[in-house]
Write a protein that holds these residues in place. Structure first.
Motif, PDB file in Angstrom:
ATOM      1  N   GLU A   1      -0.880   7.070   7.591  1.00  0.00           N
ATOM      2  CA  GLU A   1      -2.182   7.285   8.231  1.00  0.00           C
ATOM      3  C   GLU A   1      -3.304   6.634   7.420  1.00  0.00           C
ATOM      4  O   GLU A   1      -4.189   5.977   7.985  1.00  0.00           O
ATOM      5  N   GLN A   2      -3.256   6.768   6.097  1.00  0.00           N
ATOM      6  CA  GLN A   2      -4.267   6.141   5.250  1.00  0.00           C
ATOM      7  C   GLN A   2      -4.199   4.615   5.369  1.00  0.00           C
ATOM      8  O   GLN A   2      -5.234   3.957   5.448  1.00  0.00           O
ATOM      9  N   ILE A   3      -2.996   4.093   5.386  1.00  0.00           N
ATOM     10  CA  ILE A   3      -2.812   2.642   5.489  1.00  0.00           C
ATOM     11  C   ILE A   3      -3.369   2.128   6.810  1.00  0.00           C
ATOM     12  O   ILE A   3      -4.090   1.126   6.847  1.00  0.00           O
ATOM     13  N   GLU A   4      -3.066   2.806   7.898  1.00  0.00           N
ATOM     14  CA  GLU A   4      -3.580   2.390   9.205  1.00  0.00           C
ATOM     15  C   GLU A   4      -5.102   2.425   9.224  1.00  0.00           C
ATOM     16  O   GLU A   4      -5.737   1.510   9.762  1.00  0.00           O
TER      17      GLU A   4
ATOM     18  N   LEU B   1     -12.197  -3.867   0.085  1.00  0.00           N
ATOM     19  CA  LEU B   1     -11.027  -3.301  -0.585  1.00  0.00           C
ATOM     20  C   LEU B   1     -11.452  -2.310  -1.658  1.00  0.00           C
ATOM     21  O   LEU B   1     -10.880  -1.220  -1.779  1.00  0.00           O
ATOM     22  N   PHE B   2     -12.480  -2.667  -2.425  1.00  0.00           N
ATOM     23  CA  PHE B   2     -12.978  -1.785  -3.483  1.00  0.00           C
ATOM     24  C   PHE B   2     -13.468  -0.463  -2.895  1.00  0.00           C
ATOM     25  O   PHE B   2     -13.177   0.609  -3.425  1.00  0.00           O
ATOM     26  N   LYS B   3     -14.200  -0.541  -1.783  1.00  0.00           N
ATOM     27  CA  LYS B   3     -14.691   0.681  -1.128  1.00  0.00           C
ATOM     28  C   LYS B   3     -13.550   1.566  -0.649  1.00  0.00           C
ATOM     29  O   LYS B   3     -13.684   2.779  -0.558  1.00  0.00           O
ATOM     30  N   LEU B   4     -12.404   0.949  -0.360  1.00  0.00           N
ATOM     31  CA  LEU B   4     -11.217   1.693   0.067  1.00  0.00           C
ATOM     32  C   LEU B   4     -10.401   2.184  -1.126  1.00  0.00           C
ATOM     33  O   LEU B   4      -9.370   2.826  -0.959  1.00  0.00           O
TER      34      LEU B   4
ATOM     35  N   LEU C   1       0.833  -1.200   0.000  1.00  0.00           N
ATOM     36  CA  LEU C   1       0.000   0.000   0.000  1.00  0.00           C
ATOM     37  C   LEU C   1       0.873   1.259   0.000  1.00  0.00           C
ATOM     38  O   LEU C   1       0.544   2.247  -0.669  1.00  0.00           O
ATOM     39  N   ARG C   2       1.975   1.219   0.704  1.00  0.00           N
ATOM     40  CA  ARG C   2       2.901   2.361   0.720  1.00  0.00           C
ATOM     41  C   ARG C   2       3.450   2.604  -0.684  1.00  0.00           C
ATOM     42  O   ARG C   2       3.515   3.737  -1.153  1.00  0.00           O
TER      43      ARG C   2
ATOM     44  N   ASP D   1     -10.063  -1.502   9.007  1.00  0.00           N
ATOM     45  CA  ASP D   1     -11.340  -2.008   8.501  1.00  0.00           C
ATOM     46  C   ASP D   1     -11.264  -3.433   7.968  1.00  0.00           C
ATOM     47  O   ASP D   1     -12.263  -3.974   7.523  1.00  0.00           O
ATOM     48  N   LEU D   2     -10.071  -4.027   8.005  1.00  0.00           N
ATOM     49  CA  LEU D   2      -9.886  -5.358   7.431  1.00  0.00           C
ATOM     50  C   LEU D   2      -9.363  -6.337   8.475  1.00  0.00           C
ATOM     51  O   LEU D   2      -8.570  -5.967   9.325  1.00  0.00           O
TER      52      LEU D   2
END
Length: 67
Positions: free
Chosen positions: A27-30, A49-52, A19-20, A35-36
């Motif tokens: 912060e976005q990754i955390e 994942l799609f919603k993210l 993801l990085r 949520d997973l």
């Protein structure tokens, strides 16, 4: 999924560097990983994942097809 085919699970620790590299901030990754479940079942969690904003195909490609 076809009968006898293994599910592809990956841990938060495996997902974080991918993801990085995809350009997400720490912060976005955390926030995303909160949520997973850990480990992440890419097929079961495809909708989340799609919603993210992440496609399972993009993750699979970035991880060298190992999902």
């Amino acid at each position: 999924m076809e009968k006898g085919q293994a599910r592809h699970l990956f841990s938060h620790a495996e997902a974080e560097p991918v993801l990085r590299r995809m350009g997400y901030s720490q912060e976005q990754i955390e926030d995303m990983l909160r949520d997973l479940p850990d480990p992440i079942d890419g097929e079961r969690e495809a909708e989340t994942l799609f919603k993210l904003g992440i496609s399972i195909d993009a993750l699979r490609d970035r991880m060298g097809g190992s999902l």
